[in-house]
Design an enzyme around this catalytic site. Structure first.
Site, short mmCIF file in Angstrom:
data_model
loop_
_atom_site.label_atom_id
_atom_site.label_comp_id
_atom_site.label_asym_id
_atom_site.label_seq_id
_atom_site.Cartn_x
_atom_site.Cartn_y
_atom_site.Cartn_z
N LYS A 111 20.44 74.45 72.54
CA LYS A 111 19.12 74.68 72.98
C LYS A 111 18.58 73.22 72.54
O LYS A 111 17.53 72.78 73.47
CB LYS A 111 18.41 75.62 71.96
CG LYS A 111 18.65 77.07 72.41
CD LYS A 111 17.95 78.14 71.79
CE LYS A 111 18.31 79.50 72.18
NZ LYS A 111 17.28 80.32 71.53
N LYS A 193 27.23 82.53 78.38
CA LYS A 193 26.83 83.98 77.92
C LYS A 193 25.55 84.33 78.83
O LYS A 193 24.86 83.35 79.04
CB LYS A 193 26.38 84.03 76.59
CG LYS A 193 25.11 83.61 76.02
CD LYS A 193 24.52 84.43 74.81
CE LYS A 193 23.13 83.85 74.26
NZ LYS A 193 22.68 84.80 73.45
N LYS A 196 18.64 86.07 78.21
CA LYS A 196 17.46 86.51 78.94
C LYS A 196 16.61 85.42 79.27
O LYS A 196 15.54 85.36 80.05
CB LYS A 196 16.66 87.50 78.16
CG LYS A 196 16.07 86.94 76.87
CD LYS A 196 15.18 88.14 76.15
CE LYS A 196 15.70 88.84 74.68
NZ LYS A 196 15.72 87.67 73.77
P1 ADP Z 1 18.95 86.10 74.39
O1 ADP Z 1 20.17 85.33 73.97
O2 ADP Z 1 19.23 87.04 75.53
O3 ADP Z 1 17.61 85.50 74.42
P2 ADP Z 1 18.51 87.19 71.46
O4 ADP Z 1 18.80 85.91 71.14
O5 ADP Z 1 17.08 87.80 71.49
O6 ADP Z 1 18.99 87.20 73.15
O7 ADP Z 1 19.63 88.35 71.02
C1 ADP Z 1 19.30 89.65 71.03
C2 ADP Z 1 20.49 90.62 70.54
O8 ADP Z 1 21.30 90.65 71.91
C3 ADP Z 1 21.50 89.61 69.75
O9 ADP Z 1 22.08 90.76 68.68
C4 ADP Z 1 22.56 89.16 70.43
O10 ADP Z 1 23.92 89.10 69.86
C5 ADP Z 1 22.56 90.16 71.60
N1 ADP Z 1 23.08 89.37 72.95
C6 ADP Z 1 22.46 88.37 73.56
N2 ADP Z 1 23.05 87.98 74.70
C7 ADP Z 1 24.10 88.55 74.46
C8 ADP Z 1 25.44 88.79 75.64
N3 ADP Z 1 25.26 87.94 76.64
N4 ADP Z 1 26.33 89.68 75.25
C9 ADP Z 1 26.25 90.40 74.21
N5 ADP Z 1 25.23 90.42 73.26
C10 ADP Z 1 24.11 89.69 73.66
NA NA Z 2 18.42 83.66 72.48
#
Ligand code: ADP
Ligand code: NA
Length: 326
Positions: A111, A193, A196
């Site tokens: 990031k 990965k 969002k």
């Molecule tokens: P993002 O990375 O999508 O912004 P967050 O950091 O808010 O999501 O993470 C929220 C939850 O979703 C966490 O428990 C994270 O491990 C899970 N998570 C986020 N992306 C993935 C993914 N691509 N596969 C599986 N779990 C994920």
């Molecule tokens: Na995130």
């Protein structure tokens, strides 16, 4: 009865990765355990957010938590910034974290790289705040996707370090990675990965995507040219990711999926995954649409959740201050 804590950032519309890696697994504990599910808006501001969008995303996320089936009578659902002990303990966790160990976090490196010269300090100190979130509740288990493994390791290290320095205070929590869906990859760059905050809309399936959008995104998903449904993460990351999604939903083994699609090619497979996803998401979307039109109901659920979380968190925080001479 165990204590469960997990959080999701209101930093955009939730993806299939968030659902399979986290949200879906939250349901497993609500009948048997003491669950705290948080909307971590203070984590979201570690990168720039538009205030109106952040406010709306927070409420949308509350509606989604409920739409997947979490029951506010059984779990404590709340917004991080409404329980001030999170940042208070976060500061204390910073005082026992080392800059070097925080700089080694891969999420920070990824990031920070995108922010060039202007890396917010809070991006570096995100993991001590995450440790505080978890440790405040005496948490035993944290259901998250495996992208959070490194942060969870650090949380354990900080809990142990605090206990060593100031006496037994914190429970040292364990990570719970759900079966299947532990790491859903981008549909466009399957070695990254699914996130969002990805700006490429074709890279993610959103939980609120309409059926035709889901079909279109799957059609466009990156695969290879040999048109053979076979699991090989190294050489066929795109199709392997789709197989992972299929398996996470149906619980079928990779061998079984290979057998079912032998000689059928990617088109048929992608079409079937689209159908599966549409069927899985439809009830969630219907429930979401009802809830999002009841902002008063959402607000009262979040107010009640914050009061319950505050009661629990303030007990732990008091112990911490006493232990430290604050
Ligand atoms: P993002 O990375 O999508 O912004 P967050 O950091 O808010 O999501 O993470 C929220 C939850 O979703 C966490 O428990 C994270 O491990 C899970 N998570 C986020 N992306 C993935 C993914 N691509 N596969 C599986 N779990 C994920
Ligand atoms: Na995130």
């Amino acid at each position: 009865m165990a204590v469960i804590f997990s959080g999701i950032q209101p930093s955009g519309e939730l993806t299939l990765g968030n659902y399979l890696g986290a949200l879906r697994n939250f349901l497993e504990y609500q009948d048997t355990d003491e669950c705290y599910y948080c909307i971590v808006n203070q984590h979201a501001i570690t990168v720039p957010q538009d205030p109106k969008e952040l406010f709306q995303n927070t409420r949308n996320l509350a509606a989604l938590y409920l739409a997947v089936g979490l029951d506010p009578k059984k779990v404590t659902l709340f917004v991080q910034s409404e329980v001030p002990e999170h940042v208070k303990l976060g500061w204390i966790m910073q005082s026992i974290s080392y800059v070097g160990e925080l700089e080694r976090m891969t999420q920070y490196k990824d990031k920070a790289q995108k922010r060039g010269e202007s890396v917010p300090t809070a991006l570096l100190t995100y993991p001590p705040l995450m440790a505080a979130d978890i440790l405040l509740y005496g948490t035993n288990y944290v259901p998250v996707g495996n992208d959070q493994k490194q942060h969870m390791e650090l949380t354990r290290i900080l809990a142990e370090r605090f206990n060593r320095l100031f006496g037994e205070t914190f429970v040292v929590p364990d990570i719970k990675i759900g079966e299947g869906g532990a790491r859903v990859m981008s549909l466009q760059e399957p070695t990254k990965k699914m996130s969002k905050s990805d700006e490429n809309q074709n890279a993610t399936i959103r939980l609120l995507d309409a059926p035709d959008v889901i079909v279109k995104k799957l059609k466009r998903a990156q695969t290879d040219s040999d048109n053979c449904v076979r699991y090989d993460k190294e050489n066929k990351p795109g199709i392997s990711n789709l197989m992972g999604i299929y398996r996470a939903i149906t619980k079928d083994s990779y061998e079984k999926i290979e057998e079912m699609y032998s000689g059928k090619g990617y088109g048929a497979f992608k079409g079937d995954i689209a159908d599966l996803l549409v069927d899985t998401l439809k009830p969630i979307q219907d429930h979401y649409n009802e809830l999002i039109n009841s902002p008063e109901l959402l607000d009262s659920i979040l107010d009640e959740g914050a009061a319950k979380a505050h009661a629990k968190a303030s007990e732990m925080y008091r112990k911490v201050e006493l232990a430290m001479g604050l």
